[in-house]
Design a protein around this motif. Structure first.
Motif, short mmCIF file in Angstrom:
data_model
loop_
_atom_site.label_atom_id
_atom_site.label_comp_id
_atom_site.label_asym_id
_atom_site.label_seq_id
_atom_site.Cartn_x
_atom_site.Cartn_y
_atom_site.Cartn_z
N ASP A 177 33.25 38.89 47.40
CA ASP A 177 32.19 39.90 47.54
C ASP A 177 31.74 40.46 46.20
OD1 ASP A 177 32.47 39.63 50.26
OD2 ASP A 177 33.90 41.29 50.43
N ILE A 178 32.47 40.12 45.15
CA ILE A 178 32.13 40.69 43.83
C ILE A 178 31.30 39.66 43.07
CG2 ILE A 178 33.08 41.73 41.70
CD1 ILE A 178 33.78 43.26 44.35
N ASN A 179 29.98 39.87 43.11
CA ASN A 179 29.06 38.91 42.47
C ASN A 179 28.18 39.56 41.41
OD1 ASN A 179 29.74 36.52 43.97
ND2 ASN A 179 29.01 37.69 45.73
N SER A 180 28.31 40.86 41.26
CA SER A 180 27.56 41.54 40.20
C SER A 180 28.43 42.70 39.74
CB SER A 180 26.23 42.09 40.75
OG SER A 180 26.51 43.15 41.64
N LEU A 181 28.08 43.27 38.59
CA LEU A 181 28.90 44.39 38.09
C LEU A 181 28.84 45.57 39.05
CD1 LEU A 181 28.26 44.30 34.22
CD2 LEU A 181 30.28 43.51 35.48
N SER A 182 27.68 45.75 39.70
CA SER A 182 27.60 46.91 40.61
C SER A 182 28.40 46.68 41.90
CB SER A 182 26.16 47.29 40.89
OG SER A 182 25.48 46.18 41.39
N ASP A 183 28.73 45.41 42.19
CA ASP A 183 29.59 45.16 43.36
C ASP A 183 30.98 45.78 43.19
OD1 ASP A 183 27.76 43.75 44.85
OD2 ASP A 183 28.41 41.77 44.14
N LEU A 184 31.30 46.10 41.94
CA LEU A 184 32.58 46.75 41.66
C LEU A 184 32.75 47.98 42.55
CD1 LEU A 184 35.01 47.01 39.66
CD2 LEU A 184 33.52 48.32 38.16
N ARG A 185 31.62 48.62 42.86
CA ARG A 185 31.69 49.86 43.63
C ARG A 185 32.14 49.66 45.06
NH1 ARG A 185 26.13 52.12 42.30
NH2 ARG A 185 26.64 53.68 43.89
N LYS A 186 32.25 48.39 45.48
CA LYS A 186 32.78 48.14 46.83
C LYS A 186 34.30 48.35 46.86
CE LYS A 186 29.38 44.55 47.85
NZ LYS A 186 29.12 43.11 47.82
N ILE A 187 34.89 48.35 45.66
CA ILE A 187 36.36 48.42 45.59
C ILE A 187 36.79 49.88 45.48
CG2 ILE A 187 38.39 47.66 44.26
CD1 ILE A 187 36.65 45.36 43.14
N PRO A 188 37.82 50.27 46.25
CA PRO A 188 38.29 51.67 46.14
C PRO A 188 38.89 51.96 44.77
CG PRO A 188 39.23 50.56 48.08
CD PRO A 188 38.57 49.50 47.25
N PHE A 232 50.00 45.27 45.90
CA PHE A 232 49.29 46.54 46.01
C PHE A 232 47.79 46.28 46.22
CE2 PHE A 232 46.59 49.64 43.83
CZ PHE A 232 46.90 50.80 44.56
N TYR A 233 47.22 45.39 45.40
CA TYR A 233 45.78 45.13 45.51
C TYR A 233 45.44 44.28 46.74
CZ TYR A 233 44.62 47.70 41.36
OH TYR A 233 44.42 48.74 40.48
N ASP A 274 42.36 44.41 51.52
CA ASP A 274 42.33 44.12 52.96
C ASP A 274 41.96 45.38 53.74
OD1 ASP A 274 42.88 41.50 52.56
OD2 ASP A 274 45.02 41.62 53.04
N LYS A 275 42.55 46.50 53.34
CA LYS A 275 42.28 47.77 54.03
C LYS A 275 40.81 48.15 53.90
CE LYS A 275 44.26 52.32 54.50
NZ LYS A 275 44.63 53.38 53.59
N ALA A 276 40.25 47.88 52.71
CA ALA A 276 38.85 48.25 52.48
C ALA A 276 37.88 47.18 53.01
CB ALA A 276 38.62 48.47 50.99
N GLY A 277 38.43 46.07 53.50
CA GLY A 277 37.58 44.98 54.00
C GLY A 277 36.79 44.29 52.88
#
Ligand code: DLL
Length: 437
Positions: free
Chosen positions: A52-63, A38-39, A44-47
């Motif tokens: 790409d997750i290098n800081s806590l705020s990078d979490l927001r890149k994930i749907p 699922f993930y 992959d769909k979200a690119g």
């Protein structure tokens, strides 16, 4: 210091906690991407790639993950392990259709017990206590979650399960239970029945209540405290994340401490999904930082709360979330005004002459919304005194109008006449067909 007070975690500085969270976040994202189909698909769909997750705020890149993802992948499509590693399966009863299934490995069960043991310790419960668990045992996470945690702490557990209230009361009294675990509405009902059956609360040894699984106002907890002679603490969690164990109140009772090393929380604006400032209300979104069987990232809980700024007097630095206003899908829009049932509860329960149960019915007549609130009086004798009854009705109506700006029809009914629930109470019936104007 008790065994389940982990000072390194529970009194960590913000920087220390964020370091722990970031390290775990990177790990769990890489794990979910590699092991949960699922993930893999979602990323992959979200690119997005785990790198790409290098800081806590990078979490927001994930749907976001939402409840329908669990339904669409029923029963095991969210899993990241094969069935030989699954040690437990729970499910939450949906309002319709298939339940939402959640799985645990042995490590997950251990993590869950640890979370629970911390919250139990936070509520002042120790191995000297006798805890009656009056949540329904079964697929519901409430009973077994608390059960495991109590065992870890070393308290004696009475697995009473829910229902048969007279027997519950007999067990509480005869076995000398010091802790009661139930939904707040069931706890209050137990308190009412103790009175009705003619017992004196001083003959019970109860001292702490760990209640949760449904929204409850501070006024409701005060009422429980009076009836059961306990300190009534609130506990929060949801099956999709783990069950109970996500957050709970310490004895200061000013917000629910989140087990932040296991659950990363975001509070987001309900319309824009941008983070709100600390102190502002929004939807709670949770990422489980350490789950094997069914990792879950950015789960939209639909529960509305806020972060309470500042630190707690108990010394824990784990951030606190406020008592929940309700769920976005429970919010009623009545004549254009947003109303949470918990607001109505707070207003009516504040009035001493009001009893333990209420019901809300919303209808639409001639295109106008109508709010009807049925409220039990605390003392049935009041029903013979028309003047006093009328005064009470006017007071409730007036208070509802002052706070909510809504005219409500208030019905006063006899004590113990409204339906009682042994689990989560259902208090709202919305009979409007909102597809029609
Ligand atoms: O109710 C887990 C739980 C069991 C929590 C026992 C605490 C004690 P679910 O059945 O999946 O899991 O329901 C989760 O219940 O999203 C909230 O809407 C609501 N909820 C749970 N605890 C609270 C609380 C369990 N303390 C859903 N205050 C959540 C307000 C709560 N709402």
């Amino acid at each position: 210091m008790t065994k389940y007070f982990d000072s390194k975690i529970e009194t960590a500085t913000r920087e220390e906690m964020q370091d722990i969270q970031l390290e775990k976040l990177k790990k769990v994202v890489a794990y979910a991407y590699a092991n949960s189909p699922f993930y893999t698909k979602m990323f992959d769909k979200a690119g997005v790639k785990p790198e790409d997750i290098n800081s806590l705020s990078d979490l927001r890149k994930i749907p976001f993950t939402v409840k329908s993802d669990l339904r669409d992948n029923y029963p095991f499509g969210m899993n990241a392990v094969s069935m030989d590693k699954v040690a437990r399966i729970h499910a939450s009863s949906g309002t319709s259709g298939k339940p939402t299934v959640v799985t645990y490995t042995n490590n997950d069960l251990e993590m869950w017990s640890e979370c629970m043991a911390r919250l139990i310790t936070m509520a002042g419960v120790t191995n000297k206590d006798v805890a009656q668990i009056s949540f329904g045992y079964g697929l519901f996470t409430g009973a077994l979650g608390l059960h495991q945690g109590m065992e870890k702490v070393g308290a004696a557990v009475i697995p009473a399960s829910s229902g048969n209230t007279e027997r519950q009361i007999m067990l509480l009294k005869d076995l000398g239970a010091t802790v009661l675990i139930a939904t707040p509405s069931y706890a209050l009902y137990i308190g009412e029945m103790i009175e009705k059956l003619g017992y004196a609360i001083k003959d019970f040894k109860l001292r702490v209540g760990m209640f949760g699984s449904e929204a409850s106002s501070p006024e409701m907890h005060h009422e429980i405290e009076k009836k059961l002679n306990v300190i009534s603490t609130d506990n929060y969690g949801l099956s999709e994340i783990v069950g109970p164990g996500v957050a709970g109140e310490c004895l200061e009772k000013c917000g629910l401490h989140v087990n932040e090393d296991y659950f990363l929380i975001e509070i987001l604006d309900t319309k824009t999904f941008e983070p709100v400032e600390d102190g502002q209300y929004g939807e709670l979104v949770i990422t489980a930082l350490q789950k094997e069987a069914m990792p879950i990232i950015r789960y939209r809980t639909k529960d509305i709360t806020r972060i309470i700024p500042g630190t707690c007097k108990c010394g824990r630095t784990l951030r606190r979330i406020d008592k929940f206003q309700g769920r976005t899908d429970d919010m009623l829009i009545i004549r254009g005004v947003n109303v949470f049932p918990s607001q109505i509860e707070g207003i009516i329960m504040e009035i001493p002459e009001v009893g333990g149960q209420y019901e809300i019915v919303v209808t639409r007549e001639n295109h106008m919304d109508k709010l009807e609130v049925s409220v039990e009086v605390a003392n049935g004798d009041l029903l013979d005194n028309f003047k006093k009854l009328d005064e009470l009705r006017s007071k409730i109506k007036h208070n509802l109008k002052t706070v909510l700006q809504i005219d409500a029809v208030v019905k006063l009914v006899e004590p113990l006449s409204l339906k009682r629930y042994e689990g989560k109470a259902k208090r709202v019936t919305d009979l409007r067909d909102l597809s029609k104007g």
